[in-house]
Design an enzyme around this catalytic site. Structure first.
Site, PDB file in Angstrom:
ATOM      1  N   GLU A   1       5.445   6.239  -9.441  1.00 19.50           N
ATOM      2  CA  GLU A   1       3.748   6.226  -9.471  1.00 19.50           C
ATOM      3  C   GLU A   1       3.795   7.142  -8.207  1.00 19.50           C
ATOM      4  O   GLU A   1       1.994   6.981  -8.328  1.00 19.50           O
ATOM      5  CB  GLU A   1       3.991   4.578  -8.725  1.00 19.50           C
TER       6      GLU A   1
ATOM      7  N   ASN B   1      -5.688   2.375 -13.232  1.00 23.29           N
ATOM      8  CA  ASN B   1      -4.825   1.606 -12.780  1.00 23.29           C
ATOM      9  C   ASN B   1      -3.672   1.949 -12.810  1.00 23.29           C
ATOM     10  O   ASN B   1      -3.280   3.118 -13.894  1.00 23.29           O
ATOM     11  CB  ASN B   1      -5.000   0.115 -13.253  1.00 23.29           C
TER      12      ASN B   1
ATOM     13  N   ASN C   1       1.957   2.906  -2.627  1.00 24.39           N
ATOM     14  CA  ASN C   1       0.812   3.565  -3.490  1.00 24.39           C
ATOM     15  C   ASN C   1      -0.216   4.598  -3.088  1.00 24.39           C
ATOM     16  O   ASN C   1      -0.544   5.600  -3.002  1.00 24.39           O
ATOM     17  CB  ASN C   1       0.346   3.379  -4.756  1.00 24.39           C
TER      18      ASN C   1
ATOM     19  N   GLY D   1       1.091  -1.313   0.309  1.00 21.60           N
ATOM     20  CA  GLY D   1      -0.373  -0.258  -0.141  1.00 21.60           C
ATOM     21  C   GLY D   1       0.806   1.710   0.475  1.00 21.60           C
ATOM     22  O   GLY D   1       0.145   2.354   0.657  1.00 21.60           O
TER      23      GLY D   1
ATOM     24  N   HIS E   1       0.555   1.517 -12.944  1.00 24.40           N
ATOM     25  CA  HIS E   1       0.783  -0.360 -13.771  1.00 24.40           C
ATOM     26  C   HIS E   1       2.694   0.081 -13.489  1.00 24.40           C
ATOM     27  O   HIS E   1       3.318   1.734 -13.792  1.00 24.40           O
ATOM     28  CB  HIS E   1       0.580  -0.541 -14.621  1.00 24.40           C
TER      29      HIS E   1
ATOM     30  N   ASP F   1      -4.034  -4.175 -18.759  1.00 23.96           N
ATOM     31  CA  ASP F   1      -3.435  -2.445 -19.262  1.00 23.96           C
ATOM     32  C   ASP F   1      -3.561  -2.263 -20.316  1.00 23.96           C
ATOM     33  O   ASP F   1      -2.509  -1.372 -20.930  1.00 23.96           O
ATOM     34  CB  ASP F   1      -2.324  -3.667 -18.745  1.00 23.96           C
TER      35      ASP F   1
HETATM   36  C1  GAR Z   1       3.101  -1.262  -6.928  1.00 25.54           C
HETATM   37  O1  GAR Z   1       4.060  -0.646  -8.359  1.00 25.54           O
HETATM   38  C2  GAR Z   1       1.832  -1.551  -8.653  1.00 25.54           C
HETATM   39  O2  GAR Z   1       2.142  -0.557  -9.756  1.00 25.54           O
HETATM   40  C3  GAR Z   1       1.736  -2.766  -8.902  1.00 25.54           C
HETATM   41  O3  GAR Z   1       2.074  -3.311  -8.104  1.00 25.54           O
HETATM   42  C4  GAR Z   1       3.190  -2.362  -6.495  1.00 25.54           C
HETATM   43  C5  GAR Z   1       2.642  -2.306  -4.952  1.00 25.54           C
HETATM   44  O4  GAR Z   1       3.021  -1.386  -3.935  1.00 25.54           O
HETATM   45  N1  GAR Z   1       1.145  -3.360  -9.696  1.00 25.54           N
HETATM   46  C6  GAR Z   1       1.296  -3.552 -10.732  1.00 25.54           C
HETATM   47  O5  GAR Z   1       1.916  -4.252 -10.768  1.00 25.54           O
HETATM   48  C7  GAR Z   1       0.110  -4.325 -11.351  1.00 25.54           C
HETATM   49  N2  GAR Z   1       0.191  -5.248 -12.822  1.00 25.54           N
HETATM   50  P1  GAR Z   1       2.031  -1.049  -3.144  1.00 25.54           P
HETATM   51  O6  GAR Z   1       1.281  -1.873  -3.031  1.00 25.54           O
HETATM   52  O7  GAR Z   1       3.083  -0.634  -2.702  1.00 25.54           O
HETATM   53  O8  GAR Z   1       1.153   0.364  -4.013  1.00 25.54           O
END
Ligand code: GAR
Length: 204
Positions: A183, A110, A18, A16, A112, A153
């Site tokens: 991100e 989303n 993000n 989490g 990515h 995506d």
């Molecule tokens: C992030 O890097 C996000 O971009 C990726 O998972 C991670 C989650 O981190 N998502 C994907 O790969 C989706 N295809 P977080 O839980 O610390 O935000």
């Protein structure tokens, strides 16, 4: 035009970071047109749930183990019960069906961790994306925020930011740099852009 903020749900599966960037962006005023009112996790043990709790945001856990074939129906009910207008996938490791994405057309975004159309689609998630980028030897990677449709995506791109790859990078180092430099910046920015758009033009 309504002055009320757009009701945002963030869907998570893991750490989490993000989600944390979104919470921080609400506090600093980067996000002002929307408000996160609900965090949903498909994993009981997701640390993101603790982050939501600390920020005083309502949480829900909906797992495939508990719901089986009803997983998406349950998600839809909870989103509707909470009057959600924008759904943000922030590290949500579930591929959603066409029926689900059609239900919330242009209302799901989303993040990515690559510059789409590179290193994306089914099988490209989390660290795997960065492993693939390093294997290919790209010198620039980055992150993308896009609308979610039935193609993994594949929806319209909203924001992108490039990040430099350095010699000796490991997938973990590259992942951290992409999160920090791209991100955590473009996701809050995109939430504000789309919330503002919903608020002014597209409120149902
Ligand atoms: C992030 O890097 C996000 O971009 C990726 O998972 C991670 C989650 O981190 N998502 C994907 O790969 C989706 N295809 P977080 O839980 O610390 O935000």
């Amino acid at each position: 035009m309504s002055a009320k903020k757009v009701r945002v749900a963030v869907l998570v599966s893991g750490g989490g970071t993000n989600l944390q960037a979104i919470i921080d962006a609400q506090r600093s005023g980067v996000i002002k047109s929307g408000e996160v009112v609900l965090v949903i996790s498909n994993r009981q043990d997701a640390y993101a749930l603790k982050r939501a709790g600390s920020a005083g945001i309502k949480t829900a856990v909906i797992t495939k183990q508990d719901c089986g074939a009803n997983f998406e129906n349950r998600l839809i009910s909870v989103l509707r019960e909470n009057g959600i207008e924008l759904i943000v996938l922030a590290g949500f490791m579930v591929i959603l069906s066409k029926s689900f994405t059609d239900t919330f057309k242009n209302r799901i975004i989303n993040v990515h961790p690559s510059l789409i159309p590179s290193f994306c689609g089914e099988g490209f998630y989390g660290l795997r994306v960065h492993e693939a980028a390093l294997e290919k030897g790209v010198k620039v990677t980055g992150a993308t925020v896009h609308f979610v449709n039935e193609i993994p995506d594949g929806g319209e791109i909203i924001e992108q930011k490039a990040v430099r790859v350095y010699p000796g990078d490991t997938p973990e180092r590259l992942q951290k740099r992409v999160m920090r430099q791209a991100e955590w910046k473009i996701l809050p920015k995109a939430i504000e852009i789309i919330s503002e758009r919903i608020k002014t033009n597209e409120r149902l």
